[in-house]
Motif scaffolding. Sequence first.
Motif, PDB file in Angstrom:
ATOM      1  N   ALA A 296     164.516  60.387  20.850  1.00 43.82           N
ATOM      2  CA  ALA A 296     163.312  59.769  21.420  1.00 43.82           C
ATOM      3  C   ALA A 296     162.426  59.237  20.296  1.00 43.82           C
ATOM      4  CB  ALA A 296     162.552  60.780  22.284  1.00 43.82           C
ATOM      5  N   GLY A 297     162.247  60.053  19.233  1.00 42.27           N
ATOM      6  CA  GLY A 297     161.448  59.613  18.091  1.00 42.27           C
ATOM      7  C   GLY A 297     162.024  58.348  17.461  1.00 42.27           C
ATOM      8  N   ARG A 298     163.338  58.341  17.280  1.00 42.46           N
ATOM      9  CA  ARG A 298     164.001  57.189  16.672  1.00 42.46           C
ATOM     10  C   ARG A 298     163.795  55.923  17.514  1.00 42.46           C
ATOM     11  NH1 ARG A 298     168.896  56.672  13.723  1.00 42.46           N
ATOM     12  NH2 ARG A 298     168.364  58.722  12.910  1.00 42.46           N
ATOM     13  N   LEU A 299     163.749  56.125  18.855  1.00 46.32           N
ATOM     14  CA  LEU A 299     163.593  54.975  19.756  1.00 46.32           C
ATOM     15  C   LEU A 299     162.126  54.588  19.957  1.00 46.32           C
ATOM     16  CD1 LEU A 299     166.226  56.032  22.481  1.00 46.32           C
ATOM     17  CD2 LEU A 299     166.551  54.351  20.657  1.00 46.32           C
ATOM     18  N   GLY A 300     161.230  55.316  19.275  1.00 39.22           N
ATOM     19  CA  GLY A 300     159.811  55.001  19.401  1.00 39.22           C
ATOM     20  C   GLY A 300     159.190  55.458  20.710  1.00 39.22           C
ATOM     21  N   LEU A 301     159.807  56.479  21.335  1.00 39.44           N
ATOM     22  CA  LEU A 301     159.303  56.983  22.616  1.00 39.44           C
ATOM     23  C   LEU A 301     158.585  58.310  22.424  1.00 39.44           C
ATOM     24  CD1 LEU A 301     162.568  56.228  24.616  1.00 39.44           C
ATOM     25  CD2 LEU A 301     160.385  55.028  24.885  1.00 39.44           C
ATOM     26  N   ASP A 302     157.745  58.650  23.381  1.00 44.59           N
ATOM     27  CA  ASP A 302     157.018  59.919  23.327  1.00 44.59           C
ATOM     28  C   ASP A 302     157.824  60.979  24.076  1.00 44.59           C
ATOM     29  OD1 ASP A 302     155.320  62.038  23.376  1.00 44.59           O
ATOM     30  OD2 ASP A 302     153.666  60.996  24.385  1.00 44.59           O
ATOM     31  N   ALA A 303     158.503  61.846  23.323  1.00 42.31           N
ATOM     32  CA  ALA A 303     159.353  62.862  23.956  1.00 42.31           C
ATOM     33  C   ALA A 303     158.539  63.812  24.825  1.00 42.31           C
ATOM     34  CB  ALA A 303     160.111  63.661  22.887  1.00 42.31           C
ATOM     35  N   ASP A 304     157.277  64.013  24.495  1.00 42.37           N
ATOM     36  CA  ASP A 304     156.477  64.996  25.223  1.00 42.37           C
ATOM     37  C   ASP A 304     156.027  64.521  26.599  1.00 42.37           C
ATOM     38  OD1 ASP A 304     156.734  66.673  23.108  1.00 42.37           O
ATOM     39  OD2 ASP A 304     154.819  66.110  22.184  1.00 42.37           O
ATOM     40  N   ALA A 305     155.944  63.212  26.764  1.00 41.27           N
ATOM     41  CA  ALA A 305     155.430  62.684  28.029  1.00 41.27           C
ATOM     42  C   ALA A 305     156.180  61.406  28.393  1.00 41.27           C
ATOM     43  CB  ALA A 305     153.925  62.405  27.920  1.00 41.27           C
ATOM     44  N   PRO A 306     157.448  61.544  28.835  1.00 42.98           N
ATOM     45  CA  PRO A 306     158.238  60.353  29.176  1.00 42.98           C
ATOM     46  C   PRO A 306     157.608  59.578  30.326  1.00 42.98           C
ATOM     47  CG  PRO A 306     159.601  62.342  29.145  1.00 42.98           C
ATOM     48  CD  PRO A 306     158.184  62.782  29.063  1.00 42.98           C
ATOM     49  N   ARG A 307     157.838  58.290  30.307  1.00 47.69           N
ATOM     50  CA  ARG A 307     157.345  57.397  31.359  1.00 47.69           C
ATOM     51  C   ARG A 307     157.857  57.858  32.724  1.00 47.69           C
ATOM     52  NH1 ARG A 307     160.288  51.807  31.080  1.00 47.69           N
ATOM     53  NH2 ARG A 307     161.633  52.787  32.597  1.00 47.69           N
ATOM     54  N   GLY A 308     156.966  57.877  33.697  1.00 49.31           N
ATOM     55  CA  GLY A 308     157.408  58.012  35.087  1.00 49.31           C
ATOM     56  C   GLY A 308     157.707  59.428  35.552  1.00 49.31           C
ATOM     57  N   LEU A 309     157.398  60.442  34.746  1.00 52.22           N
ATOM     58  CA  LEU A 309     157.657  61.817  35.168  1.00 52.22           C
ATOM     59  C   LEU A 309     156.382  62.645  35.089  1.00 52.22           C
ATOM     60  CD1 LEU A 309     161.009  62.662  33.388  1.00 52.22           C
ATOM     61  CD2 LEU A 309     160.652  62.112  35.789  1.00 52.22           C
ATOM     62  N   SER A 310     156.284  63.652  35.956  1.00 51.28           N
ATOM     63  CA  SER A 310     155.170  64.586  35.842  1.00 51.28           C
ATOM     64  C   SER A 310     155.719  66.005  35.823  1.00 51.28           C
ATOM     65  CB  SER A 310     154.197  64.386  36.997  1.00 51.28           C
ATOM     66  OG  SER A 310     154.882  64.553  38.219  1.00 51.28           O
ATOM     67  N   LYS A 311     154.883  66.930  35.458  1.00 47.70           N
ATOM     68  CA  LYS A 311     155.359  68.302  35.203  1.00 47.70           C
ATOM     69  C   LYS A 311     155.774  69.016  36.490  1.00 47.70           C
ATOM     70  CE  LYS A 311     156.224  71.581  32.273  1.00 47.70           C
ATOM     71  NZ  LYS A 311     157.373  71.360  31.393  1.00 47.70           N
ATOM     72  N   VAL A 312     154.950  68.914  37.517  1.00 47.52           N
ATOM     73  CA  VAL A 312     155.340  69.501  38.795  1.00 47.52           C
ATOM     74  C   VAL A 312     156.015  68.418  39.615  1.00 47.52           C
ATOM     75  CG1 VAL A 312     154.587  70.600  40.920  1.00 47.52           C
ATOM     76  CG2 VAL A 312     153.441  71.126  38.771  1.00 47.52           C
ATOM     77  N   THR A 313     157.298  68.622  39.904  1.00 44.13           N
ATOM     78  CA  THR A 313     158.041  67.584  40.606  1.00 44.13           C
ATOM     79  C   THR A 313     158.041  67.872  42.098  1.00 44.13           C
ATOM     80  OG1 THR A 313     159.958  68.878  39.965  1.00 44.13           O
ATOM     81  CG2 THR A 313     159.543  66.851  38.756  1.00 44.13           C
ATOM     82  N   GLN A 314     157.801  66.840  42.874  1.00 46.27           N
ATOM     83  CA  GLN A 314     157.913  66.943  44.328  1.00 46.27           C
ATOM     84  C   GLN A 314     158.983  65.960  44.754  1.00 46.27           C
ATOM     85  OE1 GLN A 314     156.498  69.353  45.564  1.00 46.27           O
ATOM     86  NE2 GLN A 314     154.396  69.611  44.865  1.00 46.27           N
ATOM     87  N   THR A 315     159.831  66.409  45.654  1.00 45.12           N
ATOM     88  CA  THR A 315     160.911  65.527  46.094  1.00 45.12           C
ATOM     89  C   THR A 315     160.395  64.472  47.060  1.00 45.12           C
ATOM     90  OG1 THR A 315     162.499  67.266  45.782  1.00 45.12           O
ATOM     91  CG2 THR A 315     163.150  65.487  47.253  1.00 45.12           C
ATOM     92  N   ASP A 316     159.521  64.883  47.967  1.00 40.44           N
ATOM     93  CA  ASP A 316     159.048  63.957  48.990  1.00 40.44           C
ATOM     94  C   ASP A 316     157.599  63.608  48.725  1.00 40.44           C
ATOM     95  OD1 ASP A 316     161.320  63.679  50.946  1.00 40.44           O
ATOM     96  OD2 ASP A 316     161.191  65.843  50.706  1.00 40.44           O
ATOM     97  N   PRO A 317     157.333  62.371  48.304  1.00 42.76           N
ATOM     98  CA  PRO A 317     155.989  62.015  47.873  1.00 42.76           C
ATOM     99  C   PRO A 317     154.957  62.179  48.979  1.00 42.76           C
ATOM    100  CG  PRO A 317     157.411  60.071  47.998  1.00 42.76           C
ATOM    101  CD  PRO A 317     158.269  61.251  48.205  1.00 42.76           C
TER     102      PRO A 317
END
Lengths: 344, 344
Positions: free
Chosen positions: B320-341
């Motif tokens: 992730a670092g090599r690709l210039g991405l933030d490993a700690d907070a990837p795009r489009g995800l949150s910590k508590v996942t819900q299947t049905d929005p």
Amino acid sequence: MRREIAQQGAAAAATIQHGLRQCEQLRRLGHGRRHVLFVARGSSDNAAIYGRYLLEVCGGVQTALAAPSIATHYRADVDLSDTVVVSVSQSGETEEIVEAQAWARANGAATVAITNVAGSPLDDAADLTLLTQAGVERAVPATKTYTSQLAAVAVLASALSPQAGLENDLQRAVEEMDRLASPGAGVRQAVDLLAGTNAVVVTGRGLVYGTALEVALKLEETCLRPVRGLSYADLRHGPIAIVDSDVTAVLVAACEGPMLAGMVELAGDLRQRGATTLALGGGGELADACDHSVPGPDLPETVTPLALIVPGQLVVEALAGRLGLDADAPRGLSKVTQTDPERR
Amino acid sequence: MRREIAQQGAAAAATIQHGLRQCEQLRRLGHGRRHVLFVARGSSDNAAIYGRYLLEVCGGVQTALAAPSIATHYRADVDLSDTVVVSVSQSGETEEIVEAQAWARANGAATVAITNVAGSPLDDAADLTLLTQAGVERAVPATKTYTSQLAAVAVLASALSPQAGLENDLQRAVEEMDRLASPGAGVRQAVDLLAGTNAVVVTGRGLVYGTALEVALKLEETCLRPVRGLSYADLRHGPIAIVDSDVTAVLVAACEGPMLAGMVELAGDLRQRGATTLALGGGGELADACDHSVPGPDLPETVTPLALIVPGQLVVEALAGRLGLDADAPRGLSKVTQTDPERR
């Protein structure tokens, strides 16, 4: 492959008729056993996934899919004395499935084989066989043997839970299989769309989840492009992060049932992320929510998988042709699949 | 993420110590129940897959993974009176998991929660909770909460099958987690390799199959590239047809056990098809069969997953670092996942 797609209604009808005569035997075999465990791989595994949902939803029978390596590699002693083990293999000679059935029997299970070949090792060793009536299948990609497996699985569910009233719906499913075997309006448009993309995700949930996986497997093995089959829920839990305008998402759904609303909402989310969306089934509501659509059957969700795969197969077959590939004999595959090459 | 990767040994050790004090309660809860059913999603589901193999291989207990929609959407009446249902959720508040646990209880199951949050809805409603001792996890991609779930699952297996002698091996696993938390020789080379490819397949089988899926999930959600996790067997049954020189295959294996020979052979087949192969674990034999390798732990296969994921996480974080991405907070995800929005 095209001819065999068209033979599916008749093959399923014969399988159902043949299987329903064994209902009493199936009930006796299952008497006092509270669990069902499927053993299968590939397309047969996709049929087993349908069986898993159908038995739990309609029959209240706790049902699972086996990890064959528990039998073949770990040779674990698992108590199966309260379980019916259902082994599914078109050829009836995939060694790991035959071996897993023998293991199940040695561990106390009652065994049911679902196979297309009478006298195959799987048939010979089972307590009872539901013989699919698909006849010889010449194309390597399974079509009529797969839908006949779905029919056999539905017969099993019907036998173990007669109150679910599946029998009449199965007759309707056969009619829809025949109706959908002539390519309709959406098929050509779907082929145009899929021919121009290299990132395809196929998603579905619940009773048609196995259908989504089967569409993905067929697209990949016949058209030789990477295609992912993901449950609605697994897609939402991570991989949705990578959906963007390069992705074509195929949404597989029945035209009714508790999953439809979520699939319609998913279509909106995927479009918002830039993906191109293609509905397979799902009725007017899902078609309206997607960029393109291929109509599916008009059936209760419980028997939808038998007919919903038909337009999916037509898309696969036509796409292979468009790509200049031989749908009947894809590169790198053979008809009898073995998991461990050293066993061949 | 990097700091939390290094905290995993301590978190797993605390989880094991805490859990072993509950063995007697776990045994009482499981008394007379012959089945275990896991309910989970995402990384927690990958931990459950480990649990499934471990309980069947070491304990002879028939174990399955639930389809949560059977509970949440179909609301099926399934008889669970002979079953222990184990619900796994880091936050303890993923609604479909909480709902599935309530459904299991209403259908007669004894319920065990595995969660990192005391007082969460999942903890509150369970008959017994194995509380993971990971502390607060700040990075969105699960690392120490995931390995603590593996530890809790192993404690459960140890309680239900004391004869398997897992306890000593778990202590060794913790030491290997600590040792492997410093990036070794292979990690940088693996990052170089993966940074230059866009078609990645991760494969494994048996007890480390869940590890392969977790590597795939982390690579995909953190590095935002499509990555497929496939079992060895599912790969051989179809998708292997599309493996060519564009593909990088990551082969995940323990350094011993009945799966190793097949993985070594698979490496040879994949290379013959032109793929670049990267071993994660598998000892010298698999390293020799692959183009590149990242060393894994020196442990029995049964506890390998706790430590084998560690170098995998290091690769993901560095990539992730090599690709210039933030490993700690990837795009489009949150910590508590819900299947049905719609349920949020």
